[in-house]
Design a protein around this motif. Structure first.
Motif, PDB file in Angstrom:
ATOM      1  N   VAL A 185       8.024   1.672  -7.830  1.00  8.31           N
ATOM      2  CA  VAL A 185       8.173   1.819  -6.377  1.00  8.31           C
ATOM      3  C   VAL A 185       7.900   0.457  -5.750  1.00  8.31           C
ATOM      4  N   ASN A 186       8.748   0.111  -4.799  1.00 10.92           N
ATOM      5  CA  ASN A 186       8.621  -1.167  -4.117  1.00 10.92           C
ATOM      6  C   ASN A 186       8.469  -0.909  -2.621  1.00 10.92           C
ATOM      7  N   ILE A 187       7.454  -1.510  -2.028  1.00 10.53           N
ATOM      8  CA  ILE A 187       7.278  -1.377  -0.573  1.00 10.53           C
ATOM      9  C   ILE A 187       8.088  -2.480   0.090  1.00 10.53           C
ATOM     10  N   PRO A 188       9.094  -2.107   0.863  1.00  4.94           N
ATOM     11  CA  PRO A 188       9.908  -3.140   1.508  1.00  4.94           C
ATOM     12  C   PRO A 188       9.060  -4.001   2.445  1.00  4.94           C
ATOM     13  N   THR A 189       9.364  -5.268   2.486  1.00  5.74           N
ATOM     14  CA  THR A 189       8.626  -6.197   3.341  1.00  5.74           C
ATOM     15  C   THR A 189       9.605  -7.130   4.033  1.00  5.74           C
ATOM     16  N   ALA A 190       9.053  -7.886   4.986  1.00  7.38           N
ATOM     17  CA  ALA A 190       9.842  -8.940   5.617  1.00  7.38           C
ATOM     18  C   ALA A 190       9.993 -10.096   4.627  1.00  7.38           C
ATOM     19  N   GLU A 191      11.066 -10.825   4.821  1.00  8.07           N
ATOM     20  CA  GLU A 191      11.357 -11.928   3.912  1.00  8.07           C
ATOM     21  C   GLU A 191      10.278 -13.004   3.969  1.00  8.07           C
ATOM     22  N   ALA A 192       9.743 -13.239   5.164  1.00 10.01           N
ATOM     23  CA  ALA A 192       8.835 -14.364   5.355  1.00 10.01           C
ATOM     24  C   ALA A 192       7.524 -14.222   4.576  1.00 10.01           C
ATOM     25  N   TYR A 193       7.121 -12.987   4.280  1.00  5.70           N
ATOM     26  CA  TYR A 193       5.811 -12.804   3.654  1.00  5.70           C
ATOM     27  C   TYR A 193       5.817 -11.448   2.967  1.00  5.70           C
ATOM     28  N   SER A 194       5.961 -11.463   1.673  1.00  2.01           N
ATOM     29  CA  SER A 194       6.206 -10.214   0.966  1.00  2.01           C
ATOM     30  C   SER A 194       4.982  -9.665   0.240  1.00  2.01           C
ATOM     31  N   SER A 195       3.874 -10.389   0.265  1.00  2.00           N
ATOM     32  CA  SER A 195       2.723  -9.964  -0.541  1.00  2.00           C
ATOM     33  C   SER A 195       1.739  -9.128   0.271  1.00  2.00           C
ATOM     34  N   LEU A 196       1.777  -7.821   0.063  1.00  2.00           N
ATOM     35  CA  LEU A 196       0.842  -6.929   0.744  1.00  2.00           C
ATOM     36  C   LEU A 196      -0.536  -7.009   0.126  1.00  2.00           C
ATOM     37  N   ASN A 197      -1.543  -6.869   0.944  1.00  2.00           N
ATOM     38  CA  ASN A 197      -2.885  -6.644   0.433  1.00  2.00           C
ATOM     39  C   ASN A 197      -2.885  -5.358  -0.409  1.00  2.00           C
ATOM     40  N   LEU A 198      -3.692  -5.374  -1.487  1.00  2.00           N
ATOM     41  CA  LEU A 198      -3.724  -4.242  -2.417  1.00  2.00           C
ATOM     42  C   LEU A 198      -4.022  -2.913  -1.718  1.00  2.00           C
ATOM     43  N   ALA A 199      -5.058  -2.884  -0.905  1.00  2.00           N
ATOM     44  CA  ALA A 199      -5.443  -1.617  -0.264  1.00  2.00           C
ATOM     45  C   ALA A 199      -4.389  -1.171   0.749  1.00  2.00           C
ATOM     46  N   MET A 200      -3.700  -2.139   1.346  1.00  3.85           N
ATOM     47  CA  MET A 200      -2.620  -1.796   2.275  1.00  3.85           C
ATOM     48  C   MET A 200      -1.491  -1.100   1.524  1.00  3.85           C
ATOM     49  N   ALA A 201      -1.213  -1.573   0.322  1.00  4.55           N
ATOM     50  CA  ALA A 201      -0.174  -0.928  -0.484  1.00  4.55           C
ATOM     51  C   ALA A 201      -0.583   0.501  -0.833  1.00  4.55           C
ATOM     52  N   VAL A 202      -1.857   0.683  -1.177  1.00  3.30           N
ATOM     53  CA  VAL A 202      -2.359   2.039  -1.441  1.00  3.30           C
ATOM     54  C   VAL A 202      -2.202   2.904  -0.186  1.00  3.30           C
ATOM     55  N   GLN A 203      -2.512   2.299   0.982  1.00  2.00           N
ATOM     56  CA  GLN A 203      -2.396   3.046   2.237  1.00  2.00           C
ATOM     57  C   GLN A 203      -0.968   3.543   2.467  1.00  2.00           C
ATOM     58  N   VAL A 204       0.001   2.667   2.283  1.00  2.00           N
ATOM     59  CA  VAL A 204       1.394   3.045   2.551  1.00  2.00           C
ATOM     60  C   VAL A 204       1.844   4.142   1.585  1.00  2.00           C
ATOM     61  N   ILE A 205       1.533   3.988   0.325  1.00  2.00           N
ATOM     62  CA  ILE A 205       1.969   4.980  -0.665  1.00  2.00           C
ATOM     63  C   ILE A 205       1.264   6.324  -0.418  1.00  2.00           C
ATOM     64  N   ALA A 206      -0.038   6.261  -0.134  1.00  2.00           N
ATOM     65  CA  ALA A 206      -0.786   7.504   0.112  1.00  2.00           C
ATOM     66  C   ALA A 206      -0.302   8.176   1.397  1.00  2.00           C
TER      67      ALA A 206
END
Lengths: 244, 244
Positions: free
Chosen positions: A138-159
């Motif tokens: 699973v890939n969380i779509p991001t803006a081109e300018a900055y694609s690296s989500l904080n780890l907990a933020m990624a957990v937040q989006v998926i949860a």
């Protein structure tokens, strides 16, 4: 608030997390969205009070976290394994959008399957060998300018997407006639297959090329059921018996 | 990554934020999702290096943040104002789900309207007088057991839904690296497999049970690519060569 949605066995697996604060923030994000099973694979600094502090009122999730030595241990009994990943990989794997991921996780968990979602290291994500133990990425779509989500933020989006699916009209998976195979039994099958490939002279471990990666991709994306694993193991054993 | 989606004027307004780390984490979440305009209403501790540190590679968002004295000042020129809120308010206001909020923000911003989304204090959210300056309220659904999201997590979810709306139906599916196999080549593979199963003594055509049906189901549902068919055919040929 959403009443009493329970996720019987959905575990969030954080692999080699460096910062304990991220573990705490992930635990809070989980509990906010109704998830409680946290597995930590070889965390760099845990237990640590920063994890408890950042979890706010989710210290119960941090304190009941299970520590595992490896991804394989963490997912051994799981029947659906999803890995978070940046998009570009040399060998493409079946991909889910976060929303599809939420729907899939909810419907499979509701059907009684054990589900794991893997999140990689802060700086480098999951290794290829870890991603190749997954049925889906699973890939969380991001803006081109900055694609690296904080780890907990990624957990937040998926949860968040799992809870959204639970609240909504997520279609339930059609029932299968057999239970899905566990991650561990598929690993044993792949080991057995590799051994047999060597014995019949089709695979040279000194010059492996992409052979096992391609077979692993095939055998993970098909989501084998338990009987299929038995059939394939039986076939491999019959080959060995015949040639020895 | 999503190419070149721009949000002409969507500003994230954080009201009386206590912890500068949350400002930095919110800035990172914004930049990850393609937002860049941050407005801080009477922040308690800003500027502060913790905000820059937690923003990681979004320090430009922190450094270009505008500080305002009041919510009224922050939103003075805005044509759509949305406030994040816990659901239960004495006087109900028009409510949006996060997904609807993302769609509304994207469509109005694309139409040229200036949009503000307000996020309240860490402990107490937005005051009623602030919420009553909004056209809509948005509530992020949570589990019953723990409903209080971290401030930056709330920004992450809302910003994620804005980018999702902007992406629309953009397919995420990575292109596969091989062409899919033809039906005919899969039929030949299944014939070859059955022959080999007989030769190694694992399959008795006079007592077939469900074996071939189960293997056929496996080999059709996985959507084999052309190279996988070649690999499996090669494996079967190697077995035959070895046992003959």
């Amino acid at each position: 608030m959403t009443d009493a949605i329970t996720f019987p066995d959905v575990r969030i697996v954080l692999v080699e997390t460096t910062h304990p604060g991220n573990i705490g923030a992930a635990a809070r994000a989980m509990k906010n969205m109704g998830l409680s099973r946290l597995v930590l694979v070889a965390p760099r600094d845990f237990p640590n009070e920063k994890a408890v502090w950042r979890s706010a009122s989710a210290s119960d999730v941090v304190e009941s976290a299970v520590v595992a030595d490896s991804v394989a241990d963490a997912i051994a009994d799981c029947q659906l394994v999803i890995g978070t990943s940046a998009r570009d990989r040399r060998i493409p794997w079946p991909m889910l959008e976060p929303r599809e991921c939420g729907e899939k996780v909810f419907s499979e968990a509701t059907a009684g399957n054990a589900v794991a979602i893997l999140f990689g290291r802060e700086a480098r994500g999951l290794k290829n060998e870890e991603l190749q133990q997954c049925h889906y990425h699973v890939n969380i779509p991001t803006a081109e300018a900055y694609s690296s989500l904080n780890l907990a933020m990624a957990v937040q989006v998926i949860a968040y997407e799992i809870l959204q699916a639970a609240r909504g009209d997520a279609p339930l998976e059609a029932p299968w006639d057999m239970e899905f195979a566990s991650a561990e039994s598929v690993e044993h099958l792949i080991d057995h297959l590799e051994q047999t490939l060597i014995e019949v002279g089709f695979h040279d471990p000194d010059n492996p090329r992409q052979l096992m990666t391609r077979l692993r991709r095939l055998l993970t994306r098909v989501r084998l059921d338990a009987m299929e694993v038995n059939i394939l193991r039986g076939f491999l054993s019959a080959i060995e018996k015949k040639i020895r």
